[in-house]
Design a protein around this motif. Structure first.
Motif, PDB file in Angstrom:
ATOM      1  N   GLY A   1       2.286  16.419   1.850  1.00  0.00           N
ATOM      2  CA  GLY A   1       2.958  15.445   1.723  1.00  0.00           C
ATOM      3  C   GLY A   1       3.042  14.963   2.964  1.00  0.00           C
ATOM      4  N   ARG A   2       2.220  15.279   3.239  1.00  0.00           N
ATOM      5  CA  ARG A   2       2.212  13.944   4.880  1.00  0.00           C
ATOM      6  C   ARG A   2       2.823  13.022   4.529  1.00  0.00           C
ATOM      7  NH1 ARG A   2      -2.640  14.546   8.299  1.00  0.00           N
ATOM      8  NH2 ARG A   2      -2.204  16.391   7.740  1.00  0.00           N
ATOM      9  N   GLY A   3       3.483  12.220   5.456  1.00  0.00           N
ATOM     10  CA  GLY A   3       3.792  10.703   4.901  1.00  0.00           C
ATOM     11  C   GLY A   3       4.093  10.255   3.678  1.00  0.00           C
ATOM     12  N   GLN A   4       5.622  11.219   2.445  1.00  0.00           N
ATOM     13  CA  GLN A   4       5.865  11.266   2.043  1.00  0.00           C
ATOM     14  C   GLN A   4       4.263  10.462   0.764  1.00  0.00           C
ATOM     15  OE1 GLN A   4       8.997   8.751   2.049  1.00  0.00           O
ATOM     16  NE2 GLN A   4      10.702  10.852   2.321  1.00  0.00           N
ATOM     17  N   TRP A   5       3.517  11.240   0.586  1.00  0.00           N
ATOM     18  CA  TRP A   5       2.517  10.929   0.202  1.00  0.00           C
ATOM     19  C   TRP A   5       1.783   9.395   0.545  1.00  0.00           C
ATOM     20  CZ3 TRP A   5      -2.168  10.959  -2.926  1.00  0.00           C
ATOM     21  CH2 TRP A   5      -2.691  11.373  -3.440  1.00  0.00           C
ATOM     22  N   LEU A   6       1.534   8.674   1.955  1.00  0.00           N
ATOM     23  CA  LEU A   6       1.392   7.613   1.856  1.00  0.00           C
ATOM     24  C   LEU A   6       2.052   6.097   1.456  1.00  0.00           C
ATOM     25  CD1 LEU A   6      -2.508   8.855   2.703  1.00  0.00           C
ATOM     26  CD2 LEU A   6      -0.941   7.858   4.389  1.00  0.00           C
ATOM     27  N   PRO A   7       2.945   6.357   1.460  1.00  0.00           N
ATOM     28  CA  PRO A   7       3.540   5.059   0.447  1.00  0.00           C
ATOM     29  C   PRO A   7       3.295   3.806   0.289  1.00  0.00           C
ATOM     30  CG  PRO A   7       4.985   5.397   2.043  1.00  0.00           C
ATOM     31  CD  PRO A   7       3.451   6.258   2.575  1.00  0.00           C
ATOM     32  N   TYR A   8       2.555   2.562   1.702  1.00  0.00           N
ATOM     33  CA  TYR A   8       2.300   2.213   1.413  1.00  0.00           C
ATOM     34  C   TYR A   8       0.855   1.566   0.894  1.00  0.00           C
ATOM     35  CZ  TYR A   8       1.407  -2.751   3.085  1.00  0.00           C
ATOM     36  OH  TYR A   8       1.253  -4.443   2.858  1.00  0.00           O
ATOM     37  N   LEU A   9       0.109   2.386   0.836  1.00  0.00           N
ATOM     38  CA  LEU A   9      -1.269   2.382  -0.169  1.00  0.00           C
ATOM     39  C   LEU A   9      -0.985   3.130  -1.397  1.00  0.00           C
ATOM     40  CD1 LEU A   9      -4.244   2.883  -0.922  1.00  0.00           C
ATOM     41  CD2 LEU A   9      -4.017   5.528   0.126  1.00  0.00           C
ATOM     42  N   ARG A  10       0.121   3.884  -1.775  1.00  0.00           N
ATOM     43  CA  ARG A  10       0.180   3.674  -3.088  1.00  0.00           C
ATOM     44  C   ARG A  10       0.692   2.366  -3.827  1.00  0.00           C
ATOM     45  NH1 ARG A  10       3.592   8.183  -4.051  1.00  0.00           N
ATOM     46  NH2 ARG A  10       4.286   7.456  -1.744  1.00  0.00           N
ATOM     47  N   SER A  11       1.351   1.791  -2.896  1.00  0.00           N
ATOM     48  CA  SER A  11       1.843   0.234  -3.385  1.00  0.00           C
ATOM     49  C   SER A  11       1.611  -0.714  -3.466  1.00  0.00           C
ATOM     50  CB  SER A  11       3.388  -0.110  -1.855  1.00  0.00           C
ATOM     51  OG  SER A  11       4.310   1.052  -2.115  1.00  0.00           O
TER      52      SER A  11
ATOM     53  N   ARG B   1       3.245  -8.701  -3.007  1.00  0.00           N
ATOM     54  CA  ARG B   1       4.025  -7.898  -2.057  1.00  0.00           C
ATOM     55  C   ARG B   1       4.275  -6.213  -2.324  1.00  0.00           C
ATOM     56  NH1 ARG B   1       9.384 -12.064  -2.417  1.00  0.00           N
ATOM     57  NH2 ARG B   1       7.942 -13.752  -1.705  1.00  0.00           N
ATOM     58  N   PRO B   2       3.531  -5.793  -1.707  1.00  0.00           N
ATOM     59  CA  PRO B   2       3.213  -4.203  -2.292  1.00  0.00           C
ATOM     60  C   PRO B   2       4.935  -3.565  -2.346  1.00  0.00           C
ATOM     61  CG  PRO B   2       1.860  -4.638  -1.058  1.00  0.00           C
ATOM     62  CD  PRO B   2       2.501  -5.983  -0.883  1.00  0.00           C
ATOM     63  N   GLU B   3       5.340  -4.234  -1.108  1.00  0.00           N
ATOM     64  CA  GLU B   3       6.985  -3.633  -0.864  1.00  0.00           C
ATOM     65  C   GLU B   3       7.790  -3.430  -2.010  1.00  0.00           C
ATOM     66  OE1 GLU B   3       4.860  -5.455   3.155  1.00  0.00           O
ATOM     67  OE2 GLU B   3       5.514  -6.483   0.603  1.00  0.00           O
ATOM     68  N   ARG B   4       7.057  -4.359  -2.895  1.00  0.00           N
ATOM     69  CA  ARG B   4       8.281  -3.870  -4.381  1.00  0.00           C
ATOM     70  C   ARG B   4       8.044  -2.728  -5.041  1.00  0.00           C
ATOM     71  NH1 ARG B   4       7.969  -8.979  -5.965  1.00  0.00           N
ATOM     72  NH2 ARG B   4       5.976 -10.641  -5.462  1.00  0.00           N
ATOM     73  N   TRP B   5       7.599  -1.950  -4.203  1.00  0.00           N
ATOM     74  CA  TRP B   5       6.969  -0.175  -5.459  1.00  0.00           C
ATOM     75  C   TRP B   5       7.391   0.895  -3.773  1.00  0.00           C
ATOM     76  CZ3 TRP B   5       6.992  -2.282  -9.596  1.00  0.00           C
ATOM     77  CH2 TRP B   5       5.789  -2.797 -10.207  1.00  0.00           C
ATOM     78  N   LEU B   6       7.946   0.442  -2.720  1.00  0.00           N
ATOM     79  CA  LEU B   6       8.202   1.078  -1.635  1.00  0.00           C
ATOM     80  C   LEU B   6       9.569   2.095  -2.780  1.00  0.00           C
ATOM     81  CD1 LEU B   6       8.401  -0.796   1.518  1.00  0.00           C
ATOM     82  CD2 LEU B   6       6.114   1.391   0.650  1.00  0.00           C
ATOM     83  N   PRO B   7      10.089   2.965  -1.905  1.00  0.00           N
ATOM     84  CA  PRO B   7      11.316   3.739  -2.821  1.00  0.00           C
ATOM     85  C   PRO B   7      12.528   3.289  -2.788  1.00  0.00           C
ATOM     86  CG  PRO B   7       9.883   5.386  -1.334  1.00  0.00           C
ATOM     87  CD  PRO B   7       9.648   4.252  -1.394  1.00  0.00           C
TER      88      PRO B   7
END
Length: 271
Positions: free
Chosen positions: A105-115, A173-179
């Protein structure tokens, strides 16, 4: 089909000879062959047909997502820089996305990569149809009467690129998918873009793609390692968006032709 047929027949011969390795012993096809012993109606032709679909789904879908993700990062150097910074911050310089990292769960699973991957899927889904079903009875759908026996395909591209639901839908815009952004859409019409049938090319529910986790890990691992190791751009500087890249829709949506890349060894990124 010819390739799938050859693979299946080779597998069957080694299964009959007791020569399968430990990975093949645990495979879907081995289980299907075991079931075939108990059901004479499961023919070799059926196994070939199923294997063809599985091979196409496991290879073509992943390669489409990898191709479009790398292309987008090549034209959006700022997004590539942000992703490199996240990876180096969470994995260390040149670090790999290992099972230990994903399970910690480090980095909450790399949120920017997943976004990044999610936004690429929005703009260029591997398969723009999320579900195909044949109606068992006549159905009223949004004021249209769909006769029984009709093949209905649910479009996963249009809702995710509808300006009424997605502001500046043509922009990456990857930021659309951040939590925080996902939470902000709750209770609005735009919430539909977070539906499980739209967020990945694997469908959802009991009949979703059985290889979805493997495909997702393959994609994330490959993109993470390439971005860790290399800075890259497109040779053709006139390409500034995925909209500039021609594509072909076969089994999946693929760039055609694939633009040429220029790679340089990455220097440590700055946040």
């Amino acid at each position: 089909m010819e390739h799938a047929s050859g693979l299946v027949r080779s597998f069957v011969e080694r299964w009959e000879a007791g020569e399968l390795n430990k990975y093949e012993q645990a495979s879907y096809l081995r289980a299907a062959l075991d079931r075939r012993l108990k059901n004479e109606h499961v023919t070799e032709e059926a196994l070939v047909g199923i294997s063809f679909i599985l091979l196409a789904a496991s290879v073509d879908t992943t390669s489409s997502l990898v191709n479009w993700t790398l292309l987008q990062l090549a034209v959006d150097r700022e997004a590539q820089r942000k992703l490199a910074a996240e990876l180096q911050r969470e994995l260390g310089v040149g670090g790999s996305l290992t099972p230990e990292v994903t399970q910690s769960g480090r980095g909450q699973w790399l949120p920017y990569l997943r976004s990044v991957v999610r936004e690429v899927h929005r703009m260029r889904p591997s398969i723009p149809v999320s579900l195909m079903k044949r109606t068992a009875a006549e159905v009223d759908m949004c004021g249209y009467t769909v006769p029984a026996g009709s093949l209905v395909m649910l479009d996963s591209f249009s809702p995710q690129n509808d300006p009424a639901l997605v502001p500046d839908a043509h922009e990456f815009r990857p930021e659309r998918w951040l939590p925080d952004a996902v939470v902000a859409r709750k209770g609005t019409a735009a919430e539909v873009i977070d539906h499980p049938l739209l967020r990945a090319p694997f469908s959802a529910g009991a009949r979703m793609c059985p290889g979805n986790k493997i495909a997702n890990f393959e994609l994330l691992t490959m993109v993470a390692q390439l971005v860790q190791d290399w800075e890259f751009e497109l040779e053709d500087a006139s390409i500034t968006s995925l909209l500039d890249i021609p594509y072909h829709q076969g089994t999946t949506v693929q760039p055609q032709p694939m633009p040429k890349f220029v790679f340089r060894k990455r220097r440590p990124a700055t946040a």
